[in-house]
Structures are given as structure tokens and as C-alpha cells.
Design a protein around this motif. Structure first.
Motif, mmCIF file in Angstrom:
data_model
loop_
_atom_site.group_PDB
_atom_site.id
_atom_site.type_symbol
_atom_site.label_atom_id
_atom_site.label_comp_id
_atom_site.label_asym_id
_atom_site.label_seq_id
_atom_site.Cartn_x
_atom_site.Cartn_y
_atom_site.Cartn_z
ATOM 1 N N LEU A 84 0.871 -1.162 0.000
ATOM 2 C CA LEU A 84 0.000 0.000 0.000
ATOM 3 C C LEU A 84 0.911 1.215 0.000
ATOM 4 O O LEU A 84 1.379 1.666 1.032
ATOM 5 N N ARG A 85 1.187 1.716 -1.197
ATOM 6 C CA ARG A 85 2.167 2.784 -1.310
ATOM 7 C C ARG A 85 1.706 3.851 -2.278
ATOM 8 O O ARG A 85 0.838 3.619 -3.127
ATOM 9 N N ALA A 86 2.324 4.995 -2.130
ATOM 10 C CA ALA A 86 2.098 6.115 -3.041
ATOM 11 C C ALA A 86 3.418 6.857 -3.153
ATOM 12 O O ALA A 86 4.162 6.954 -2.184
ATOM 13 N N GLY A 87 3.683 7.359 -4.330
ATOM 14 C CA GLY A 87 4.966 8.009 -4.539
ATOM 15 C C GLY A 87 4.849 9.357 -5.206
ATOM 16 O O GLY A 87 3.786 9.761 -5.683
ATOM 17 N N SER A 88 5.964 10.036 -5.199
ATOM 18 C CA SER A 88 6.091 11.327 -5.864
ATOM 19 C C SER A 88 7.491 11.385 -6.464
ATOM 20 O O SER A 88 8.191 10.372 -6.509
ATOM 21 N N ALA A 89 7.924 12.549 -6.865
ATOM 22 C CA ALA A 89 9.248 12.689 -7.477
ATOM 23 C C ALA A 89 10.373 12.508 -6.466
ATOM 24 O O ALA A 89 11.492 12.156 -6.835
ATOM 25 N N THR A 90 10.083 12.717 -5.178
ATOM 26 C CA THR A 90 11.153 12.680 -4.180
ATOM 27 C C THR A 90 11.053 11.546 -3.163
ATOM 28 O O THR A 90 12.065 11.165 -2.586
ATOM 29 N N VAL A 91 9.842 11.025 -2.920
ATOM 30 C CA VAL A 91 9.668 9.984 -1.902
ATOM 31 C C VAL A 91 8.624 8.954 -2.327
ATOM 32 O O VAL A 91 7.768 9.233 -3.174
ATOM 33 N N VAL A 92 8.717 7.784 -1.697
ATOM 34 C CA VAL A 92 7.677 6.760 -1.802
ATOM 35 C C VAL A 92 7.277 6.426 -0.368
ATOM 36 O O VAL A 92 8.136 6.160 0.477
ATOM 37 N N VAL A 93 5.974 6.454 -0.100
ATOM 38 C CA VAL A 93 5.465 6.193 1.250
ATOM 39 C C VAL A 93 4.693 4.880 1.242
ATOM 40 O O VAL A 93 3.758 4.706 0.464
ATOM 41 N N ASN A 94 5.085 3.950 2.109
ATOM 42 C CA ASN A 94 4.365 2.692 2.319
ATOM 43 C C ASN A 94 3.661 2.790 3.665
ATOM 44 O O ASN A 94 4.243 3.285 4.630
ATOM 45 N N VAL A 95 2.414 2.278 3.735
ATOM 46 C CA VAL A 95 1.623 2.376 4.956
ATOM 47 C C VAL A 95 1.002 1.027 5.291
ATOM 48 O O VAL A 95 0.620 0.271 4.401
ATOM 49 N N ARG A 96 0.912 0.745 6.575
ATOM 50 C CA ARG A 96 0.178 -0.418 7.073
ATOM 51 C C ARG A 96 -0.659 0.065 8.241
ATOM 52 O O ARG A 96 -0.147 0.687 9.172
ATOM 53 N N LEU A 97 -1.974 -0.212 8.181
ATOM 54 C CA LEU A 97 -2.856 0.147 9.275
ATOM 55 C C LEU A 97 -2.992 -1.047 10.214
ATOM 56 O O LEU A 97 -3.147 -2.182 9.763
ATOM 57 N N VAL A 98 -2.923 -0.776 11.500
ATOM 58 C CA VAL A 98 -3.107 -1.802 12.523
ATOM 59 C C VAL A 98 -4.148 -1.282 13.509
ATOM 60 O O VAL A 98 -4.286 -0.079 13.693
ATOM 61 N N SER A 99 -4.904 -2.204 14.121
ATOM 62 C CA SER A 99 -5.918 -1.757 15.081
ATOM 63 C C SER A 99 -5.223 -1.093 16.255
ATOM 64 O O SER A 99 -4.190 -1.547 16.741
#
Length: 124
Positions: free
Chosen positions: A22-37
Motif C-alpha cells: 500500500l504505497r504512493a509516490g512522488s518525485a522525491t519519496v515513496v510512502v508505504n503504509v500499514r494500518l493496525v488496530s
């Protein structure tokens, strides 16, 4: 520096976040996310990946400090809302363009990538 409860430190934590895709990126960074309860503990935790492709050790550490400051500011100001009842683990990977980016550009890239990654994580 991020307070200890807000840091991802173990390889298992990094693998769990990166494995979700579950990621999204741009020209400078890529962000990965995990949701936990969210029951107890911190509402969010963050880790950083800054490879040698970004630059030498001085450049990599400076980039990490800049990203750490941006994430702490975003979470403190609640500019990015986390879903109710969930905590977020995130890994931010710097791309080679990150060190040359102006602070406002880097801030906007991290914020927008984090918002998009969280939106993907919330979808059923």
C-alpha cells in the motif's frame, strides 16, 4: 529525532509495512503504509529508507533528518488524519531527487504521498 515509541526499528516491522504494497509516490519519496488496530501504544510509527543512490553518508543523514522533521510536523499538526480506531506504521523511502528538493516541495510530496497511501489502505 522522533521519540522512541514513534520509530520503526526492527526488520520485521519494516518487512510487514513494505510487504503490504500500500504505497504512493512522488518525485522525491515513496510512502508505504500499514494500518493496525489501535488499542494502546503510539498512534503512528515511522521508519526511513535512504539508500546510497541518494548520495554519500552526509547527504543521506541530512535527508533522513529533513524527512524526520517533516513527518513529526505533519503528525503533530494533525495535517494528515488517521482512520478512527487504527494506528499507522509507515516507511518513507527517499528517492535520489530528495536531497536537491526545496523544503516546501519535499513537505508537499511527503504529505500528498502519505494521504494517498492512507486512502488506499482504508479502501475495502
Amino acid at each position: 529525532m522522533l521519540p522512541a515509541p514513534h520509530r520503526l526499528t526492527s526488520a520485521q516491522d519494516f518487512s510487514a509495512v513494505m510487504g503490504r504494497r500500500l504505497r504512493a509516490g512522488s518525485a522525491t519519496v515513496v510512502v508505504n503504509v500499514r494500518l493496525v488496530s489501535h488499542s494502546t501504544g503510539p498512534r503512528w510509527r515511522c521508519g526511513f529508507i535512504v539508500s546510497k543512490a541518494v548520495g554519500n553518508a552526509v547527504v543521506r543523514h541530512r535527508t533522513t533528518r529533513r524527512l524526520r522533521h517533516i513527518v513529526a510536523d505533519l503528525m503533530r499538526s494533525r495535517a494528515v488524519e488517521l482512520p478512527e480506531g487504527f494506528a499507522a506504521d509507515m516507511v518513507i523511502r527517499a528517492l535520489p531527487q530528495a536531497p536537491a528538493a526545496d523544503h516546501t516541495v519535499l513537505y508537499a510530496d511527503v504529505e500528498s504521498s502519505l494521504r494517498r497511501a492512507l486512502a488506499k489502505a482504508v479502501r475495502p
